[in-house]
Write an enzyme that holds these catalytic residues in place. Sequence first.
Site, PDB file in Angstrom:
ATOM      1  N   TYR A   1      -5.911  -0.128   0.160  1.00 46.38           N
ATOM      2  CA  TYR A   1      -5.247  -1.194   0.921  1.00 46.38           C
ATOM      3  C   TYR A   1      -6.280  -2.174   1.469  1.00 46.38           C
ATOM      4  O   TYR A   1      -6.200  -3.394   1.244  1.00 46.38           O
ATOM      5  CB  TYR A   1      -4.422  -0.594   2.055  1.00 46.38           C
ATOM      6  CG  TYR A   1      -3.966  -1.604   3.080  1.00 46.38           C
ATOM      7  CD1 TYR A   1      -3.127  -2.651   2.720  1.00 46.38           C
ATOM      8  CD2 TYR A   1      -4.384  -1.516   4.407  1.00 46.38           C
ATOM      9  CE1 TYR A   1      -2.711  -3.596   3.653  1.00 46.38           C
ATOM     10  CE2 TYR A   1      -3.971  -2.438   5.347  1.00 46.38           C
ATOM     11  CZ  TYR A   1      -3.134  -3.479   4.964  1.00 46.38           C
ATOM     12  OH  TYR A   1      -2.734  -4.410   5.897  1.00 46.38           O
TER      13      TYR A   1
ATOM     14  N   THR B   1      -6.442  -7.880   7.159  1.00 48.78           N
ATOM     15  CA  THR B   1      -6.345  -6.656   7.946  1.00 48.78           C
ATOM     16  C   THR B   1      -7.707  -6.190   8.452  1.00 48.78           C
ATOM     17  O   THR B   1      -8.736  -6.411   7.792  1.00 48.78           O
ATOM     18  CB  THR B   1      -5.724  -5.527   7.100  1.00 48.78           C
ATOM     19  OG1 THR B   1      -5.805  -4.285   7.810  1.00 48.78           O
ATOM     20  CG2 THR B   1      -6.449  -5.356   5.770  1.00 48.78           C
TER      21      THR B   1
END
Length: 330
Positions: free
Chosen positions: A142, A117
């Site tokens: 995350y 990501t």
Amino acid sequence: MAILVTGGAGYIGSHMVWCLLDAHEDVVVLDRLSTGFRWAVAPEAKFYEGDIGDSELLNRIFASHDIEAIIHFAGSVVVPESVADPLTYYDNNTVKSRALIASAVKAKIKYFVFSSTAAVYGTPDGNGPVNEAAPLRPESPYGSSKLMTEIMLKDAAFAHDITYTVLRYFNVAGADVHGRTGQSTAGATHLIKVACEAALGKRNGIDVYGADYPTPDGTCIRDFIHVTDLVNAHLRALERMRAGGSSIVANCGYGRGFSVLDVLHQVKQASGVDFPVRIVERRPGDAVSVVADPMRITRELAWEPCHDDLNFIVRTSLDWESRLSRRNTY
């Protein structure tokens, strides 16, 4: 030989399965169905329900199928949720990925493609596109959990005979151009998904988290990539490794950003519905502006996007949302 797709019943994973089958690959799917759907998996794929952290199940899969590569999507992906519940994210995204990598090394799997990501960058320096050499400063558990997995892959590949490709996603949206799958998770937090639900009356409008950022309209800016282009990048990554390419990290984006309000205007225009938009407080963990520099992926993977158009991304999202309504999924 077969490709194992973890999280293959989820949004991006189910698109990947169709992409591989379209390319005449043999596909095996592993998904615990926490957010994915069994019906989203192409019927030609072999399906196993279970967790990537279950080493015994992985051993059975590797013993039953001649697995050449793993494309790893399974994991948790909601930034604010990771801030509120960090240990679950470190367990699901990092600890279990470690178990998967260990099983892959033990089974002598040749290739590994990892779904990472742009959150590993945090808020980049300056306003220009971010390349892979930018400082890695994740601002949420995350992003940190994904970066830890990248590091584990790098170290494992140094010590063992496995080649990897890490693909750092920017903002994935849209749906399969043939209408076979799309973003189907109830309560999803993806901006375009939520806006499409609002346009179709499934939500009472949409909240915009902060309009006081240092951007032209005060809302965050993101690089939106169509899911079909994204999974094609994974296929190109696999082809490159098969041809002898070395391990690589590459951004997946178009190199062009749109603000939250830009996106909502596009959804309203495409749907013809002027749904309510509410400005609320900022969320923790949201970066101001994140736009990809896609030079490496276009150069190294010979990847060319086919759907670099926000209007097309929105329209495929709206079409899929309408299909979901007819399925009575919710």
